[in-house]
Design an enzyme around this catalytic site. Structure first.
Site, PDB file in Angstrom:
ATOM      1  N   GLU A 108       0.829  -1.216   0.000  1.00 33.33           N
ATOM      2  CA  GLU A 108       0.000   0.000   0.000  1.00 33.33           C
ATOM      3  C   GLU A 108       0.859   1.260   0.000  1.00 33.33           C
ATOM      4  O   GLU A 108       1.190   1.799   1.052  1.00 33.33           O
ATOM      5  CB  GLU A 108      -0.932   0.007   1.218  1.00 33.33           C
ATOM      6  CG  GLU A 108      -1.862   1.199   1.255  1.00 33.33           C
ATOM      7  CD  GLU A 108      -2.814   1.175   2.446  1.00 33.33           C
ATOM      8  OE1 GLU A 108      -3.433   2.221   2.732  1.00 33.33           O
ATOM      9  OE2 GLU A 108      -2.947   0.123   3.099  1.00 33.33           O
ATOM     10  N   LYS A 150      -2.372  -1.754  -3.353  1.00 33.96           N
ATOM     11  CA  LYS A 150      -3.431  -0.863  -2.869  1.00 33.96           C
ATOM     12  C   LYS A 150      -2.927   0.581  -2.954  1.00 33.96           C
ATOM     13  O   LYS A 150      -2.441   1.135  -1.984  1.00 33.96           O
ATOM     14  CB  LYS A 150      -3.812  -1.236  -1.435  1.00 33.96           C
ATOM     15  CG  LYS A 150      -4.943  -0.409  -0.853  1.00 33.96           C
ATOM     16  CD  LYS A 150      -5.282  -0.874   0.558  1.00 33.96           C
ATOM     17  CE  LYS A 150      -6.374  -0.005   1.171  1.00 33.96           C
ATOM     18  NZ  LYS A 150      -6.740  -0.438   2.545  1.00 33.96           N
TER      19      LYS A 150
END
Length: 272
Positions: A108, A150
């Site tokens: 992420e 992400k």
């Protein structure tokens, strides 16, 4: 879930029994980067393997690690090269350890938008950061087919005057362009974070991204992107939690269902 929720409260098996795949938040806390104290390194790699092995034994099947990436106009100088290198190496090590523990890693890279970058600068930083992450992941032997990413949406900073006029279509074009240039074809999915955006804004951005991909010709690089979907925290839960705080359980459930449907539609290019 946080590791404590998985290990101490043993919720993973309860979720699995309901057909929900449990995951664990792997990253530790932030610490300033020496000589660049407006940027941060994420702690927690040293003892990560036994923690993830314990989470796997307790029922977790995936893990997530967030790294914040500063982003400003070039004259201000964020992110620094050392920060990008640290974040890429950290995420690559996390992904390798996660797979060693038997978990699917979700990397992420969260490029923040509090400063004065315009859309082009934000897009540039996203592309560079994601490209560096995958270079390091390959070096560490991460199985890309067994990982997910992400990312944040590229967007003008809150201090840039163009933010008021940027459209979801502008965000969509910038997003799919940088993804097509930086995410290897082996990666099976892109799951956007909402990153503090209002729920309606995050949903419109996701819908515009998928509408653009669906409208692309078969020869377009956009048509070869993996599924582009959502992994929203606040955008799904924020309004529902406000209702829950007032003691309205039925209203909380209704809001969660509403937001889930809207995000699901957006993942197919439809604005509810």
């Amino acid at each position: 879930m946080h590791a404590e929720t998985v290990l101490d409260f043993k919720l993973a098996s309860l979720l699995a029994d309901k057909g929900i795949i449990p995951g664990v938040r792997a990253n530790g806390e932030l610490a300033p980067i020496p000589l660049s104290e407006d940027e941060f390194v994420v702690q927690g790699l040293d003892d990560l393997l036994p923690k993830l092995q314990a989470a796997r034994a307790a029922g977790a099947r995936f893990s997530k690690w967030r790294t914040p990436i500063a982003c400003s106009a070039p004259v201000t100088g964020f992110p620094t090269q050392i920060s990008l290198e640290i974040q890429a190496e950290t995420l690559a090590q996390f992904a390798a350890v996660s797979q060693q523990a038997g978990l699917v890693p979700i990397v992420e890279p969260d490029v923040e938008f509090s400063s004065d970058a315009d859309l082009a600068r934000s897009t540039e930083v996203h592309e560079k950061a994601i490209s560096m992450i995958y270079e390091r992941m390959k070096t560490h032997g991460v199985l890309l087919e067994g990982s997910l990413i992400k990312p944040s949406f590229p967007q003008p900073g809150l201090k840039h005057p163009s933010r008021a006029n940027v459209t979801p279509e502008d965000i969509a074009l910038a997003t799919v362009t940088l993804l097509s240039r930086s995410v290897p074809p082996a990666v099976p999915g892109v799951l956007f974070l909402s990153g503090g955006l209002p729920p309606a804004t995050a949903t419109r951005y996701l819908a515009a991204v998928n509408a653009l991909v669906l409208a692309s010709s078969p020869t377009s690089p956009f048509s070869r992107l993996p599924p582009l979907t959502f992994s929203y925290g606040r955008a799904l839960q924020g309004e529902a939690m406000k209702i829950w705080a007032k003691g309205d359980d039925n209203g909380t459930k209704a809001k969660i269902i509403q937001m889930s449907k809207e995000c699901s539609h957006a993942a197919r290019g439809v604005v509810s």
